[in-house]
Design an enzyme around this catalytic site. Structure first.
Site, PDB file in Angstrom:
ATOM      1  N   ASP A 303     -14.446 -16.124 -16.543  1.00 37.62           N
ATOM      2  CA  ASP A 303     -13.634 -15.457 -17.569  1.00 37.62           C
ATOM      3  C   ASP A 303     -13.578 -13.953 -17.279  1.00 37.62           C
ATOM      4  O   ASP A 303     -13.718 -13.127 -18.184  1.00 37.62           O
ATOM      5  CB  ASP A 303     -14.165 -15.734 -18.975  1.00 37.62           C
ATOM      6  N   HIS A 307     -11.405  -4.408 -18.490  1.00 34.95           N
ATOM      7  CA  HIS A 307     -10.792  -3.444 -19.400  1.00 34.95           C
ATOM      8  C   HIS A 307     -11.054  -2.039 -18.877  1.00 34.95           C
ATOM      9  O   HIS A 307     -12.076  -1.786 -18.223  1.00 34.95           O
ATOM     10  CB  HIS A 307     -11.364  -3.570 -20.818  1.00 34.95           C
TER      11      HIS A 307
END
Length: 422
Positions: A303, A307
């Site tokens: 996953d 960011h």
């Protein structure tokens, strides 16, 4: 030709585990044997190292198109290679979403330029609206390997059933993120620590396992291939075990962070430890490990969710985006938290990171064999301290500063060295 000498060759698919050599010619492995002698081959000395199939990750976010300040396909590919991965599957939550053949083709054209195998899911519903089902048939024909609205759970059970029936007719894998928004508070914070430290309602376990139970039973009735993404709760493991016992075609994955750490990491690492689903309790971590040991959970997937540092660096952790970069720490977390404590053997860990995810999607990957693909990883089991020196654009990892097992020495894809440790 490329000749790998004297490594411990482990192939989880055939259960092969011997010190020997591997000869590569072009994009294929041509020989696996002891003491191979070839003139003029490039030689990699792998004494004391593990030689394994290139890792396969069926759950990554490369943020292209639309969010390339976080990551793009090129930097994502570099991060994957640095983590030992030669095949990855991107999620569809880009901007625009990968809901149309046009967007899918643009993404795959970009992916084809990279040195590793990059594949993509398409979305189940148009722009993740939760109701307008996309054109599965043409998306799959155009190169999508599966269908997923990862990140935005499908709330409507009737839509789920339609999606499952359509996927079954096309023999496609449906992978879903299971967190019912109607039962959740602030995402990324487990309900216990949300109450005790952040004075808010967090992400509840029941939001995960109730939605998972609903969809797993629909999949049992329809008979389609349903893959549960990143489960995190003890009850979720029991749900998957139950429906598998009924004969449902249900598989499950867990991310390395969920078998490695608990919600307490939030207090130490802040927003970099905020993710969906959140880190849970120790009893959940141990239950997930038991699910890996029993085979109920057959796949480990990162996953990988990069960011920008400024997005994570906020005063109020509840306002930070969820997700962590994971490709470059995945194998080390498995070695440290599964193999070192003897929960799994090295071959069992590798199976969940190579052949099992490859088989789910029917990829010619995840194994070592003569005349098989020349996709390999060579790594050591020595300690290393995780730093911010990632190949990814992002460094939002809660494992920075931690000493973990495992160091990638070489990643080889299509017979070419795509990563080499300095």
């Amino acid at each position: 030709m490329l000749l790998i000498k004297n490594g411990r060759v482990i192939d989880p698919n055939s259960k092969f585990d011997q010190v020997c050599d591997i000869l590569i010619d072009g994009q294929k492995i041509v020989k696996i044997a002891k003491d191979i002698q070839v003139k003029d081959a490039q030689v990699i000395e792998a004494s004391g190292k593990i030689v394994a199939p290139g890792l396969v990750d069926i759950h990554v976010h490369f943020r292209e198109p639309g969010q390339t300040h976080k990551e793009d396909i090129h930097t994502g590919a570099k991060a994957a290679a640095a983590g030992g991965f030669t095949t990855v599957v991107m999620m569809a939550n880009t901007n625009p979403t990968i809901s149309t053949v046009e967007t899918l083709k643009e993404v795959l054209e970009s992916a084809a330029k990279e040195a590793i195998h990059i594949k993509s899911n398409a979305s189940a519903t148009l722009n993740f609206d939760g109701k307008t089902i996309t054109d599965f048939e043409n998306l799959l024909k155009a190169g999508a390997v599966g269908i997923s609205d990862d990140g935005i759970p499908l709330e409507n059970a009737g839509v789920v059933r339609q999606v499952f029936k359509k996927a079954k007719a096309l023999d496609a894998v449906i992978a879903l993120h299971e967190e019912d928004p109607n039962l959740n508070g602030i995402l990324g914070l487990n309900e216990t620590i949300a109450r005790s430290h952040f004075d808010c309602g967090g992400a509840r376990g029941v939001a995960e396992y109730s939605m998972m139970a609903r969809d797993a039973m629909i999949a049992y009735e329809v008979g389609n291939k349903f893959h549960v993404q990143h489960l995190s709760k003890a009850e979720s493991v029991k749900v998957v075990a139950f429906v598998q016992g009924l004969g449902a075609k249900v598989t499950a994955e867990v991310s390395p962070q969920h078998f490695s750490k608990t919600e307490n990491l939030l207090l130490e690492k802040g927003a970099n430890a905020k993710m969906n689903p959140p880190l849970r309790l120790e009893e959940d971590r141990l239950a997930v490990i038991e699910g890996l040991k029993s085979g109920v959970i057959s796949i480990i997937a990162t996953d990988h969710a990069p960011h920008h540092k400024d997005e994570k660096n906020v005063d109020d952790v509840t306002q930070a985006p969820s997700g962590m970069t994971g490709l470059e720490t995945s194998l080390s977390l498995g070695l440290t938290y599964l193999v070192e404590p003897r929960h799994l053997t090295l071959s069992e860990l590798l199976a969940k990171m190579t052949i099992n995810p490859a088989k789910l999607y029917g990829f010619d990957a995840g194994y070592l064999a003569e005349n098989g693909p020349a996709d390999l990883v060579i790594f050591s089991q020595e300690d290393r301290t995780i730093t911010e020196d990632f190949k990814s654009k992002a460094s939002n990892s809660p494992f920075i500063g931690e000493t973990l097992k495992g160091k990638i020495i070489y990643t080889i894809c299509n017979g070419q060295i795509v990563y080499q440790d300095n």
